[in-house]
Design an enzyme around this catalytic site. Structure first.
Site, PDB file in Angstrom:
ATOM      1  N   TYR A  28      10.698  -1.125   2.795  1.00 27.81           N
ATOM      2  CA  TYR A  28      11.745  -0.612   3.769  1.00 27.81           C
ATOM      3  C   TYR A  28      13.074  -1.200   3.796  1.00 27.81           C
ATOM      4  CZ  TYR A  28       7.429   1.916   5.557  1.00 27.81           C
ATOM      5  OH  TYR A  28       6.396   2.753   5.812  1.00 27.81           O
ATOM      6  N   HIS A  64      -0.061  -1.655   0.126  1.00 28.45           N
ATOM      7  CA  HIS A  64       0.870  -0.506   0.220  1.00 28.45           C
ATOM      8  C   HIS A  64       0.401   0.695  -0.591  1.00 28.45           C
ATOM      9  CE1 HIS A  64       5.143   0.827   1.634  1.00 28.45           C
ATOM     10  NE2 HIS A  64       4.287   1.895   1.583  1.00 28.45           N
ATOM     11  N   ASP A  84       5.631  -1.106  12.790  1.00 29.70           N
ATOM     12  CA  ASP A  84       5.181  -0.906  11.477  1.00 29.70           C
ATOM     13  C   ASP A  84       6.334  -0.960  10.560  1.00 29.70           C
ATOM     14  OD1 ASP A  84       2.807   0.117   9.470  1.00 29.70           O
ATOM     15  OD2 ASP A  84       4.476   1.059   9.012  1.00 29.70           O
ATOM     16  N   LYS A 105       3.738  -4.474   4.741  1.00 36.12           N
ATOM     17  CA  LYS A 105       3.009  -4.170   3.382  1.00 36.12           C
ATOM     18  C   LYS A 105       3.568  -4.694   2.195  1.00 36.12           C
ATOM     19  CE  LYS A 105       2.965   0.388   5.823  1.00 36.12           C
ATOM     20  NZ  LYS A 105       4.185   0.383   6.487  1.00 36.12           N
TER      21      LYS A 105
END
Length: 255
Positions: free
Chosen positions: A55, A113, A50, A80
């Site tokens: 990120y 998200h 994930d 996301k």
């Protein structure tokens, strides 16, 4: 949820099978750190990774998957849509960028998200389009409360397959979980370890001592027994392996 092994899955409402234990890579650095974490997890037996645009490590996730001995079709990969990319056309562009960053022909799960007001409905329409085009196997949301889901479902043609929420012993949100279950939306946990503070929970300390287990293993097993797909994050090979030991626990965990 029947808990068996690292390849065990839940079945989403569109019949896609989603592994119930995955590796989260939030705050894992792009490059060798995330590549090594993903490669290690897949070697151990994880089949669910994930990540998210936020990120900043999608490229490394893709590299880690490709460098492993596991076939792409046997790995469930989630990313996301970030807030600044929301909207119909911008969602399509953001998805394509993420897909190319990872080097995949398709993604397994794409999530909104956060529910950015006035934009998440348009984002969802774009995600429905991507789903119908076969570019993503499942679509869902993250951090959507009941009123967000109700608003989305007023116009959505496809009910989200997944809702990824912060979930741990101090944040259960039973009403939201029940709503998701009633609408066949799979509940999924981020921060199941309370960002490292889970070992401070006295109940878990007592259970770990009683059963001679790690508090992390206890709480991850509890998550799964609640029917919640779970994504512990780690870059340590020893911890990534230790987190899998929850699968051999046979404990009547109640919290």
């Amino acid at each position: 949820m029947l808990i068996t092994d690292l390849t065990g899955c839940v079945t989403l409402h569109n019949k896609v099978r989603m592994p119930y234990l995955g590796l989260g890579v939030y705050k894992v650095s792009e490059g060798n750190e995330v590549i090594n974490a993903v490669s290690c997890a897949l070697q151990i037996g994880y089949r669910h990774i994930d990540t998210a645009t936020l990120y900043g490590n999608e490229k490394g996730v893709g590299t880690g998957v490709r460098q492993s001995d596991v076939r792409r079709e046997d790995v469930f990969v989630t990313t996301k849509l970030w807030n600044t990319d929301q909207g119909y056309d911008s969602t399509l562009r953001a998805f394509e960028k993420s897909r190319k960053e990872m080097g995949f022909e398709y993604l397994d799960l794409y999530l909104v998200h956060w529910p950015v007001q006035s934009k998440f409905k348009d984002s969802w329409r774009a995600m429905e389009y991507l789903y119908r085009q076969g570019l993503v196997k499942a679509i869902g949301v993250s951090n959507f409360l009941k009123h967000h889901l109700l608003e989305l479902m007023e116009t959505a043609e496809i009910v989200p397959m997944v809702n990824q929420m912060e979930f741990h012993p101090y944040l259960v949100q039973r009403e939201l979980m029940d709503f998701c279950a009633a609408n066949s939306i799979q509940y999924e946990a981020w921060a199941p370890l309370m960002q490292g503070r889970i070992t401070e929970v006295e109940t878990l300390q007592r259970l770990a001592e009683k059963y001679k287990k790690d508090p992390v293993q206890i709480v991850l097993r509890w998550n799964l027994q609640k029917g919640v797909v779970t994504l512990p994050k780690s870059v340590s090979p020893a911890r990534i392996l230790s987190n899998t030991k929850l699968l051999i626990l046979n404990l009547p965990i109640r919290m």
